[in-house]
Enzyme design. Sequence first.
Site, PDB file in Angstrom:
ATOM      1  N   LYS A 149       7.596  -1.491  -5.848  1.00  0.00           N
ATOM      2  CA  LYS A 149       6.398  -1.871  -5.095  1.00  0.00           C
ATOM      3  C   LYS A 149       6.867  -2.539  -3.811  1.00  0.00           C
ATOM      4  O   LYS A 149       6.854  -3.767  -3.681  1.00  0.00           O
ATOM      5  CB  LYS A 149       5.529  -2.798  -5.953  1.00  0.00           C
ATOM      6  CG  LYS A 149       4.077  -2.758  -5.556  1.00  0.00           C
ATOM      7  CD  LYS A 149       3.195  -3.369  -6.607  1.00  0.00           C
ATOM      8  CE  LYS A 149       1.831  -3.715  -6.066  1.00  0.00           C
ATOM      9  NZ  LYS A 149       1.077  -2.601  -5.504  1.00  0.00           N
TER      10      LYS A 149
HETATM   11  N1  PXG Z   1      -0.211   2.743  -7.760  1.00  0.00           N
HETATM   12  C1  PXG Z   1       0.014   2.180  -6.561  1.00  0.00           C
HETATM   13  C2  PXG Z   1       0.706   2.963  -5.525  1.00  0.00           C
HETATM   14  C3  PXG Z   1      -0.390   0.861  -6.322  1.00  0.00           C
HETATM   15  O1  PXG Z   1      -0.156   0.281  -5.148  1.00  0.00           O
HETATM   16  C4  PXG Z   1      -1.293   0.778  -8.572  1.00  0.00           C
HETATM   17  C5  PXG Z   1      -0.835   2.082  -8.750  1.00  0.00           C
HETATM   18  C6  PXG Z   1      -1.933   0.081  -9.710  1.00  0.00           C
HETATM   19  O2  PXG Z   1      -1.050  -0.894 -10.249  1.00  0.00           O
HETATM   20  P1  PXG Z   1      -1.597  -2.204 -10.958  1.00  0.00           P
HETATM   21  O3  PXG Z   1      -0.376  -2.908 -11.387  1.00  0.00           O
HETATM   22  O4  PXG Z   1      -2.391  -2.969  -9.934  1.00  0.00           O
HETATM   23  O5  PXG Z   1      -2.445  -1.763 -12.074  1.00  0.00           O
HETATM   24  C7  PXG Z   1      -1.051   0.141  -7.347  1.00  0.00           C
HETATM   25  C8  PXG Z   1      -1.485  -1.270  -7.081  1.00  0.00           C
HETATM   26  C9  PXG Z   1      -5.032  -2.444  -2.110  1.00  0.00           C
HETATM   27  C10 PXG Z   1      -3.989  -2.735  -3.136  1.00  0.00           C
HETATM   28  O6  PXG Z   1      -5.213  -3.289  -1.207  1.00  0.00           O
HETATM   29  C11 PXG Z   1      -3.741  -1.855  -4.169  1.00  0.00           C
HETATM   30  C12 PXG Z   1      -2.747  -2.148  -5.112  1.00  0.00           C
HETATM   31  C13 PXG Z   1      -2.041  -3.296  -4.976  1.00  0.00           C
HETATM   32  C14 PXG Z   1      -2.295  -4.137  -3.953  1.00  0.00           C
HETATM   33  C15 PXG Z   1      -3.281  -3.882  -3.015  1.00  0.00           C
HETATM   34  O7  PXG Z   1      -5.694  -1.399  -2.192  1.00  0.00           O
HETATM   35  N2  PXG Z   1      -2.520  -1.250  -6.106  1.00  0.00           N
END
Ligand code: PXG
Length: 290
Positions: A149
């Site tokens: 990430k």
């Molecule tokens: N895939 C990607 C590429 C992400 O960035 C997720 C899956 C879901 O992961 P979690 O751990 O949250 O269930 C993410 C996380 C935004 C934003 O502003 C989106 C994420 C994180 C931070 C900000 O849209 N998604």
Amino acid sequence: MKIYIDGRYYDEKSAKISVFDHGLLYGDGVFEGIRAYNGRVFKLKEHIDRLFCSAKAILLEVPMSREDLGKAVVETCRRNRLKDGYVRLVLTRGKGTLGLNPNKCERPSIIIIAGKIQLYPEEYYRKGLEIVTVPTTRNLHSALNPAIKSLNYLNNILAKIEANQAGCEEAIMLNAEGYVAECTGDNIFLIQNRRIFTPPLAAGALYGITRGTVMDLARSAGLEVFESNLTRYDVFNADECFLTGTGAEIVPVVKVDGRVIGNGKPGSLTTTLTKSYHSLTNSTGEPIYA
Ligand code: PXG
């Protein structure tokens, strides 16, 4: 708002980092998006662990223990009187030179912002989302592994722009082989004959914490969950489809590339899983106010 930077708290106006920070100059850093519900930080340990894994993958040493970093997240929430909200935890390579050599950076920086969350409109949950597949494919895991990430989100941003240009909020990103990887900021799930499918990490998905939570909830409800390679054909012919993410939680998807999914309404298992997810977010997590 009080923002944490390297052990100190600053007002929003004075919370600043150097223009020479390699997080800015090169996207050299990693981050987490965490939520607080009902005075508790949800899945804090999982987020801290994932940050450490991302950092390890880019040879960035976290300048704090897991325990102290968790405490700093909770303390930042407390100082901002947060009960429900969103926490952005950022670890950058720190201030360096105008060359990309990370060894020239002084020390990594940690930033914690605890604020409000920008939620999807309620309508998306009630009616379901229409999404499209976009031309930009997910990064190769041999190049920049999507499991990291990192602060380098251009791959996702390009896909988001393409989704927006097609009039959609989210996009399915395929990997270089044409298998479904994930969406721009969410993981994807399909349900077929009460069996649950989601792409494996190797297909180019982030090890989503909501993804893991939903897999656990589904298994506890006696449902079978498979991590398998999926194609657009599988998506089109699924009974139900939904996306998961910390921000979005669980969003039903009812149309993909013009194909109606199932009966065109949020599916019943999706609704059941959403209810279990909400009861978990409202009853568990690291307490902010002891
Ligand atoms: N895939 C990607 C590429 C992400 O960035 C997720 C899956 C879901 O992961 P979690 O751990 O949250 O269930 C993410 C996380 C935004 C934003 O502003 C989106 C994420 C994180 C931070 C900000 O849209 N998604």
